[in-house]
Design a protein around this motif. Sequence first.
Motif, short mmCIF file in Angstrom:
data_model
loop_
_atom_site.label_atom_id
_atom_site.label_comp_id
_atom_site.label_asym_id
_atom_site.label_seq_id
_atom_site.Cartn_x
_atom_site.Cartn_y
_atom_site.Cartn_z
N PHE A 191 -24.24 -24.25 18.08
CA PHE A 191 -24.74 -23.87 19.11
C PHE A 191 -26.14 -22.93 18.94
O PHE A 191 -26.09 -22.08 17.96
CB PHE A 191 -23.74 -23.14 20.09
N ASP A 192 -27.10 -23.30 19.76
CA ASP A 192 -28.25 -22.48 19.85
C ASP A 192 -28.15 -21.47 20.44
O ASP A 192 -27.64 -21.65 21.71
CB ASP A 192 -29.40 -23.45 20.18
N SER A 193 -28.65 -20.32 20.36
CA SER A 193 -28.53 -19.12 21.19
C SER A 193 -29.89 -18.28 21.32
O SER A 193 -30.56 -18.49 20.43
CB SER A 193 -27.49 -17.78 20.88
N GLY A 194 -30.00 -17.56 22.28
CA GLY A 194 -31.12 -16.66 22.58
C GLY A 194 -30.60 -15.49 23.22
O GLY A 194 -29.72 -15.23 23.55
N ARG A 195 -32.05 -14.69 23.29
CA ARG A 195 -31.55 -13.52 24.08
C ARG A 195 -32.58 -13.39 25.36
O ARG A 195 -33.73 -13.75 25.38
CB ARG A 195 -32.34 -12.23 22.96
N MET A 196 -31.96 -12.81 26.61
CA MET A 196 -32.75 -12.42 27.62
C MET A 196 -32.61 -11.05 28.13
O MET A 196 -31.84 -10.34 27.32
CB MET A 196 -32.23 -13.34 28.81
N ARG A 267 -39.93 -3.02 21.57
CA ARG A 267 -38.38 -2.73 21.44
C ARG A 267 -37.89 -3.93 22.03
O ARG A 267 -36.74 -4.68 21.53
CB ARG A 267 -37.85 -1.60 21.65
N ILE A 268 -38.00 -4.42 23.16
CA ILE A 268 -37.29 -5.68 24.01
C ILE A 268 -38.28 -6.97 23.76
O ILE A 268 -39.76 -6.62 24.22
CB ILE A 268 -37.38 -5.27 25.47
N LYS A 269 -37.83 -7.66 23.06
CA LYS A 269 -38.92 -8.91 22.93
C LYS A 269 -38.31 -10.04 23.96
O LYS A 269 -39.17 -11.14 24.11
CB LYS A 269 -38.69 -9.40 21.44
N SER A 270 -37.19 -10.08 24.42
CA SER A 270 -36.78 -11.09 25.29
C SER A 270 -37.46 -11.02 26.63
O SER A 270 -37.95 -10.12 27.18
CB SER A 270 -35.25 -10.89 25.36
N LEU A 271 -37.29 -12.21 27.25
CA LEU A 271 -37.87 -12.55 28.61
C LEU A 271 -36.97 -12.15 29.67
O LEU A 271 -35.65 -12.36 29.67
CB LEU A 271 -38.28 -13.85 28.87
N GLY A 272 -37.48 -11.22 30.85
CA GLY A 272 -36.74 -10.93 32.02
C GLY A 272 -37.13 -11.97 32.98
O GLY A 272 -37.95 -12.87 33.07
N PRO A 273 -36.44 -11.68 34.13
CA PRO A 273 -36.81 -12.51 35.39
C PRO A 273 -38.08 -12.35 36.05
O PRO A 273 -38.43 -11.31 36.41
CB PRO A 273 -35.59 -12.19 36.36
N GLU A 343 -30.32 -6.36 27.40
CA GLU A 343 -30.66 -7.54 26.68
C GLU A 343 -29.32 -8.03 26.22
O GLU A 343 -28.38 -7.37 25.94
CB GLU A 343 -31.45 -7.11 25.36
N TYR A 344 -29.16 -9.44 26.31
CA TYR A 344 -27.82 -9.89 25.99
C TYR A 344 -28.25 -11.42 25.41
O TYR A 344 -29.30 -12.18 25.54
CB TYR A 344 -27.20 -10.19 27.14
N ASP A 345 -26.92 -11.79 24.98
CA ASP A 345 -27.14 -13.49 24.46
C ASP A 345 -26.96 -14.46 25.51
O ASP A 345 -26.27 -14.13 26.28
CB ASP A 345 -25.91 -13.56 23.10
N TYR A 346 -27.51 -15.67 25.52
CA TYR A 346 -27.21 -16.61 26.37
C TYR A 346 -27.34 -17.89 25.41
O TYR A 346 -27.92 -17.88 24.22
CB TYR A 346 -28.32 -16.56 27.39
N PHE A 347 -26.82 -19.00 25.99
CA PHE A 347 -27.08 -20.17 25.36
C PHE A 347 -28.01 -21.46 26.07
O PHE A 347 -27.43 -21.46 27.22
CB PHE A 347 -25.53 -20.62 25.04
N GLU A 422 -36.23 -20.88 29.54
CA GLU A 422 -36.53 -19.73 28.62
C GLU A 422 -36.78 -18.55 29.28
O GLU A 422 -37.17 -17.53 28.58
CB GLU A 422 -37.94 -20.26 27.90
N GLU A 423 -36.40 -18.27 30.62
CA GLU A 423 -36.38 -17.18 31.08
C GLU A 423 -35.24 -17.03 32.38
O GLU A 423 -34.95 -18.34 32.60
CB GLU A 423 -37.63 -16.83 31.96
#
Length: 623
Positions: A191-196, A267-273, A343-347, A422-423
């Motif tokens: 599975f591919d995972s990402g961070r949001m 420190r936070i690199k993931s995308l938010g809403p 920040e958390y993992d999503y798929f 992606e967001e």
Amino acid sequence: MFNEVYDVIVVGAGHAGSEAAAAAANMGSKTLLVTMNLQNIAQMSCNPAMGGIAKGQIVREIDALGGYSGIVSDTSAIQFKMLNKSKGPAMWSPRVQSDRMRFAEDWRLLLERTPNLDFYQEMVSGLIIEKGKVTGVKTSLGVEIKAKSVVLTNGTFLNGLIHIGDKNFGGGRAGEKAATGITEQLVSLGFDSGRMKTGTPPRVDGRSLDFSKMVEQPGDDNPEKFSYLDITKPLKEQRSCYMTYTSSEVHDLLREGFDRSPMFNGRIKSLGPRYCPSIEDKINRFADKDRHQLFIEPEGWNTCEVYVNGFSTSLPEDVQFKALRSVIGFENVKFFRPGYAIEYDYFPPTQLKHTLETKLVEGLYFAGQINGTTGYEEAASQGLMAGINASLKVNKKDPFTLKRDEAYIGVLIDDLITKGTEEPYRMFTSRAEYRTLLRQDNADLRLTPKGFELGLASEERLKRMEQKHNDAEKFVEFFTKTSVKPEEANPVLEAKGSSPVKQSDKMFKIFSRPKITIDDVRKFKAVEQYIQDNNLDNEVIEQTEIQVKYSGYIAKEKNNADKLSRLEYVKIPENFDYSQIKSMSFEAREKLKKIQPTTVSQASRISGVSPNDISVLLVYMGR
């Protein structure tokens, strides 16, 4: 403890997990709901409200299918508003302010009264998978529980990391630990995972606020409700929200902490809403604005805790406090807790089928924020669909999906599966190309028969829907067949600045005029008499008005839906020049030029290409 094999195990008891467990159990499947803390079932992690633009339509759809979110929203409501009433009915969106504690309590009590549903409190740390098929879960204590299918609804808990200024610590939400193990196992399976990321504002003590300096935001004078069932009732009393504003001084104080903000120091690199940005993001992106609205929302009937909507932040707590004290009405504010980012993992959801079953592991379903969405309503609808399909699969029945012209839920899932995200994905009415068909008022007409066939919607619910449908159809027919004389019609028309009639005319034609409302035509004796004789309620009267006044638009949209379904295989010429279509969004032109889809259907599934862009493309192609 667990000798039996469950039909469905649901991991996580947020909005997605609660709906999934209820759906599977109510369809007759032996279901287990496993969560890290049974005291936090259906917790409102962010704002204490349900519904809103497009989200209210989703809650109505969940209710029409036989889910619980609408019922709980009604029983725990402290304020009701129908948003966008100044616009057409396709835009009307119900929203309730909720009692946070009562919401969670009512959900838990409903689940405990649901047959076929067991509960277990522990962290699920892994899945049991045999020959490409899920066969159960493993817990952090080493307990193995067998199942024919598993629904993962982990929310923000998968390797969750909370940020407050330059501090960070593991957690799924404030005061709760993160969940570990599942992401790593799924990634090892391919599975591919990402961070949001998402964020939440401070909670403050309402006793320390001066509401007299704010603008009161009361509920509707005649509040409605979410559920189509009679077991819930409209509110007789309501609590007001309030509105105030930030200022240039507040913005300057917040900027002082930007060097300690995890969003700005990297420190936070993931995308938010995108559509629910933090306060620091707002003052950075909209530097020309010297103030932003803040909505002050009570957390319940009896608590003094207040939610500061519009002030989501991950700035250091001292910066949050200092800046909030400069907001009008907040001069003496006391904090219950500071805001934070997580920040958390999503798929990426392109790894799923339309049933929300994963393509890689049979019998494994994902629902909610694990799929990259944001919002209680989006999560709950996915949970409902995943629970339904998990139950259908283990019982060897055909899967259940909804098309884009059948429900906002269909739009949501189709967007996720075909376009990915992606967001954090949030539902808007603009995402639906058939929003005149997908109104909040007709969700029962669209979906209750489907819910009944599934075994979720009761016979009582179906009969109520059929009665509403029949009453509205007959009332529309009354308008098409009944005439009104000039001496009765003209005073009403002239009062609205509408041209008078010279001879008797059908009421349908007069009612269809732009400025004429149901209140106007009720001044005709025959109309009011018909309503009284047939004991029509407001729901039927509203439905009739929409059918009469928007009949042309509804027919046109149905026709468009039929046309688009036939355009599934329409070819786009090779090397098509998208730059010449100026009425298409810039993002769409860029994405289409880069990907060069071969069909309109493929184009519609590209992230960033909206339904409106596709309509423009079709017009340009002469279709």
